[in-house]
Structure formats: structure tokens, C-alpha cells
Design a protein around this motif. Structure first.
Motif, PDB file in Angstrom:
ATOM      1  N   TYR A 106      42.324  48.120  35.335  1.00  0.00           N
ATOM      2  CA  TYR A 106      41.960  48.318  36.735  1.00  0.00           C
ATOM      3  C   TYR A 106      40.898  49.398  36.762  1.00  0.00           C
ATOM      4  N   GLN A 107      39.766  49.110  37.423  1.00  0.00           N
ATOM      5  CA  GLN A 107      38.662  50.056  37.486  1.00  0.00           C
ATOM      6  C   GLN A 107      38.357  50.396  38.946  1.00  0.00           C
ATOM      7  N   ALA A 108      38.493  51.666  39.269  1.00  0.00           N
ATOM      8  CA  ALA A 108      38.325  52.116  40.657  1.00  0.00           C
ATOM      9  C   ALA A 108      36.910  52.570  40.980  1.00  0.00           C
ATOM     10  N   GLN A 109      36.126  52.956  39.951  1.00  0.00           N
ATOM     11  CA  GLN A 109      34.826  53.569  40.196  1.00  0.00           C
ATOM     12  C   GLN A 109      33.648  52.783  39.634  1.00  0.00           C
ATOM     13  N   LEU A 110      33.823  52.213  38.451  1.00  0.00           N
ATOM     14  CA  LEU A 110      32.713  51.616  37.717  1.00  0.00           C
ATOM     15  C   LEU A 110      33.091  50.257  37.147  1.00  0.00           C
ATOM     16  N   PRO A 153      39.496  38.827  22.561  1.00  0.00           N
ATOM     17  CA  PRO A 153      40.715  39.166  23.297  1.00  0.00           C
ATOM     18  C   PRO A 153      40.700  38.527  24.676  1.00  0.00           C
ATOM     19  N   VAL A 154      41.876  38.339  25.241  1.00  0.00           N
ATOM     20  CA  VAL A 154      41.980  37.958  26.647  1.00  0.00           C
ATOM     21  C   VAL A 154      41.749  39.224  27.459  1.00  0.00           C
ATOM     22  N   VAL A 155      40.817  39.177  28.390  1.00  0.00           N
ATOM     23  CA  VAL A 155      40.461  40.360  29.173  1.00  0.00           C
ATOM     24  C   VAL A 155      40.702  40.084  30.654  1.00  0.00           C
ATOM     25  N   CYS A 156      41.597  40.856  31.255  1.00  0.00           N
ATOM     26  CA  CYS A 156      41.881  40.763  32.690  1.00  0.00           C
ATOM     27  C   CYS A 156      41.358  42.032  33.351  1.00  0.00           C
ATOM     28  N   VAL A 157      40.471  41.865  34.319  1.00  0.00           N
ATOM     29  CA  VAL A 157      39.838  43.002  34.982  1.00  0.00           C
ATOM     30  C   VAL A 157      40.060  42.902  36.482  1.00  0.00           C
ATOM     31  N   VAL A 158      40.568  43.977  37.074  1.00  0.00           N
ATOM     32  CA  VAL A 158      40.625  44.107  38.527  1.00  0.00           C
ATOM     33  C   VAL A 158      39.673  45.230  38.905  1.00  0.00           C
ATOM     34  N   LEU A 159      38.645  44.904  39.666  1.00  0.00           N
ATOM     35  CA  LEU A 159      37.674  45.889  40.120  1.00  0.00           C
ATOM     36  C   LEU A 159      37.923  46.222  41.582  1.00  0.00           C
ATOM     37  N   ASP A 160      37.967  47.493  41.898  1.00  0.00           N
ATOM     38  CA  ASP A 160      38.004  47.873  43.307  1.00  0.00           C
ATOM     39  C   ASP A 160      36.694  47.452  43.950  1.00  0.00           C
ATOM     40  N   GLU A 161      36.743  47.016  45.191  1.00  0.00           N
ATOM     41  CA  GLU A 161      35.518  46.589  45.873  1.00  0.00           C
ATOM     42  C   GLU A 161      34.472  47.699  45.904  1.00  0.00           C
ATOM     43  N   GLN A 249      47.072  42.632  40.586  1.00  0.00           N
ATOM     44  CA  GLN A 249      46.551  41.277  40.462  1.00  0.00           C
ATOM     45  C   GLN A 249      46.996  40.406  41.644  1.00  0.00           C
ATOM     46  N   ALA A 250      48.246  40.613  42.066  1.00  0.00           N
ATOM     47  CA  ALA A 250      48.756  39.819  43.187  1.00  0.00           C
ATOM     48  C   ALA A 250      48.066  40.190  44.498  1.00  0.00           C
ATOM     49  N   THR A 251      47.686  41.467  44.636  1.00  0.00           N
ATOM     50  CA  THR A 251      47.035  41.939  45.856  1.00  0.00           C
ATOM     51  C   THR A 251      45.544  41.600  45.870  1.00  0.00           C
ATOM     52  N   ALA A 252      44.939  41.530  44.696  1.00  0.00           N
ATOM     53  CA  ALA A 252      43.510  41.267  44.592  1.00  0.00           C
ATOM     54  C   ALA A 252      43.173  39.854  45.041  1.00  0.00           C
ATOM     55  N   LEU A 253      41.890  39.640  45.300  1.00  0.00           N
ATOM     56  CA  LEU A 253      41.421  38.307  45.668  1.00  0.00           C
ATOM     57  C   LEU A 253      41.550  37.358  44.488  1.00  0.00           C
ATOM     58  N   SER A 254      41.645  36.072  44.786  1.00  0.00           N
ATOM     59  CA  SER A 254      41.678  35.075  43.725  1.00  0.00           C
ATOM     60  C   SER A 254      40.350  35.086  42.970  1.00  0.00           C
ATOM     61  N   ARG A 255      40.307  34.405  41.863  1.00  0.00           N
ATOM     62  CA  ARG A 255      39.083  34.295  41.073  1.00  0.00           C
ATOM     63  C   ARG A 255      37.929  33.766  41.932  1.00  0.00           C
ATOM     64  N   GLU A 256      38.226  32.715  42.705  1.00  0.00           N
ATOM     65  CA  GLU A 256      37.195  32.083  43.529  1.00  0.00           C
ATOM     66  C   GLU A 256      36.751  32.995  44.675  1.00  0.00           C
ATOM     67  N   ASP A 257      37.709  33.628  45.339  1.00  0.00           N
ATOM     68  CA  ASP A 257      37.361  34.521  46.446  1.00  0.00           C
ATOM     69  C   ASP A 257      36.656  35.779  45.934  1.00  0.00           C
ATOM     70  N   SER A 258      37.016  36.206  44.727  1.00  0.00           N
ATOM     71  CA  SER A 258      36.329  37.352  44.127  1.00  0.00           C
ATOM     72  C   SER A 258      34.862  37.016  43.876  1.00  0.00           C
TER      73      SER A 258
END
Length: 279
Positions: A106-110, A153-161, A249-258
Motif C-alpha cells: 500500500y502506497q500513500a505518497q508515491l 513475483p505476483v505484485v499487488c499494489v494499492v495506491l492512494d488516490e 483491497q476490498a475498499t479500493a476500486l476494482s481493477r477496471e474502475d481504477s
């Protein structure tokens, strides 16, 4: 005047690289100018690398291997050299990141380092490392090579808007960076989501963090502050942050909406319609 500074090959990967370059160049009967002509650079650059005053690039190393017929020696060494240019406190994490089978961050800044463009990384690193900018950027790009492996590797990234709106380096650089993120959305081993402002309070408010999972080693939880990083394999911390990440991940937008949000920010904030560049 030719620089004949002596080197201690054991002092660092950069010193070892330089000493090997000088040794193999001399064995080939070439002076610095002659080798520079073959690998398309100046004699001065050859001298600076031989005396550990300049960090070689991967492209330069590949040209050296071809010119001196070293069997890939410099292409192998340059990875160690570039890794040694990372901040000391970050090197252990980079080594673990390269071994991980699953990366969840999870990345809040960059933008996460593995997904940064070279220009974005340069703009970011120029703030604190103007004197070592080329070396730091090269090290960042080298770190990304794990995504090019046959089995990445499998990479899962959640970026803050907020990451999308924080302008680094100007609108052109940001357009390119957001387009780069859109490109990763089609990658089979990368899951990219955006946590929108509307999410309000969430479990990532304390800051960015990363979870590393391995095939046979314990999981690792990693966070960093201004000039230090902290890794732990504490089972309680791993359990707590794993649940927290699942909630993000549950709160974040879906892949398509992202993807739609990234494209919208590209257009509205940075004035660009997403799409392939036209030559």
C-alpha cells in the motif's frame, strides 16, 4: 593524462568492477580511447569507471561484454554494483524483495518503486540525492528487473488516490507515469488498485507498508521512515497487516474502475488522453 589510480578490488562492488575492466582491457591490448571507440563512449568515461569514480550502466556493461568477449562477466557484475548504490538501510529490503514470490504493498505518497518510470524516479530522487542522482536512478531501474524474469513475483499494489494527484517533475512526467501505470493493468502478475478519496478513514492511514511472501521462508512486513527501514517477521504483525491489506483491497476500486480513475486524472489534471504514442 591517463588515470592510473590503484584500486582495492575488495573495497566495494564498484571497485571490483573497475579493476576487472582495467585488467581485461589491458589483456586485450587496448588503451582507454581504443576501448571507448568500440563501446561508443569517451576514454574519460572508461577511466572514471576503472577508477570507481563513475557507476556503469547495464547497457555499457553489455557493450563491454561484447567488445572484450567476457562471457557476460560485466552484465553479471553490474547488478551487484547498482544494488550497492541503494541506501545502506534499504539494501536488505531490496534483496528480500528480489526473492519474494508475492509482494503486496500500500502506497500513500508515491508510486511503488517497481512501477515508477525513470523520469518519475529521477524527479523524486533529485530532492534528497542531487549529487548521486544518476547512480540512484540506475539502481531503481535495476531493481525493477525482477518484473522481467521468466517467473516474476505476483505484485499487488494499492495506491492512494493522492499519489495520482501529487505532481512530480511536471505534467509531462506525470502523464507518462500514469500511462505507465495503465500499461501495468494488463500484466498477468500485477494487480493494481486505487484507493479513492471517498474511502475516508481506512487501515492504511498510518502510512505505506509492504508485505513480502516467499515460497519457503517466513513472511516479512516492511515499513520505512525518512531515512530508515524496518522489517519484521513477527507473526502478530504479519497477521494484523495481512488482514489490514485485505481490507484495503476490498475498499479500493476494482481493477477496471481504477483504470478509469487513472485515465480521468491523466486527462483532467495533466491534459492528456490515454492511448498509445504515435511515432
Amino acid at each position: 593524462m591517463v588515470n592510473i589510480r590503484s584500486l582495492d578490488p575488495s573495497a566495494s562492488p564498484l571497485d571490483y568492477y573497475g579493476s576487472e575492466l582495467r585488467r581485461l582491457r589491458e589483456e586485450a591490448g587496448l588503451n582507454q580511447q581504443q576501448l571507448g571507440d568500440v563501446v561508443f563512449c569517451t576514454a574519460s568515461l572508461i577511466g572514471q569507471i576503472e577508477t570507481a569514480k563513475k557507476v556503469p550502466t547495464r547497457e555499457f556493461s553489455e557493450r563491454l561484454d561484447a567488445a572484450l568477449m567476457t562471457g557476460g562477466l560485466f552484465s553479471r557484475l553490474v547488478g551487484l554494483v547498482l544494488k550497492s548504490q541503494l541506501p545502506t538501510w534499504f539494501q536488505q529490503y531490496a534483496e528480500m524483495e528480489a526473492k519474494a514470490a508475492y509482494i503486496s504493498t500500500y502506497q500513500a505518497q508515491l508510486v511503488y518503486g517497481l512501477l515508477q518510470t525513470e523520469e518519475y524516479a529521477r524527479a523524486m530522487l533529485s530532492v534528497d540525492h542531487p549529487d548521486r542522482l544518476d547512480e540512484m536512478v540506475a539502481a531503481r531501474m535495476e531493481r525493477q528487473r525482477i518484473l522481467e524474469r521468466e517467473h516474476p513475483p505476483v505484485v499487488c499494489v494499492v495506491l492512494d488516490e493522492a499519489v495520482l494527484h501529487r505532481e512530480l517533475g511536471g505534467t509531462e512526467i506525470m502523464r507518462s507515469q500514469l500511462a505507465h501505470l495503465l500499461g501495468w493493468l494488463a500484466h498477468p502478475w500485477v494487480q493494481l488498485q486505487v484507493l479513492p478519496f471517498e474511502a475516508g478513514q481506512h487501515t492504511g492511514l498510518l502510512g505505506s507498508f509492504t508485505l513480502l511472501r516467499f515460497e519457503s521462508d517466513p513472511d516479512i512486513f516492511y515499513t520505512e521512515s525518512y531515512d530508515s527501514g524496518h522489517m519484521t517477521a513477527n507473526s502478530h504483525a504479519i497477521r494484523e497487516r495481512s488482514v489490514g491489506y485485505a481490507r484495503l483491497q476490498a475498499t479500493a476500486l476494482s481493477r477496471e474502475d481504477s483504470a478509469a480513475l487513472i485515465a480521468r486524472v491523466m486527462e483532467e489534471r495533466y491534459g492528456h488522453q490515454p492511448g498509445p504514442a504515435v511515432a
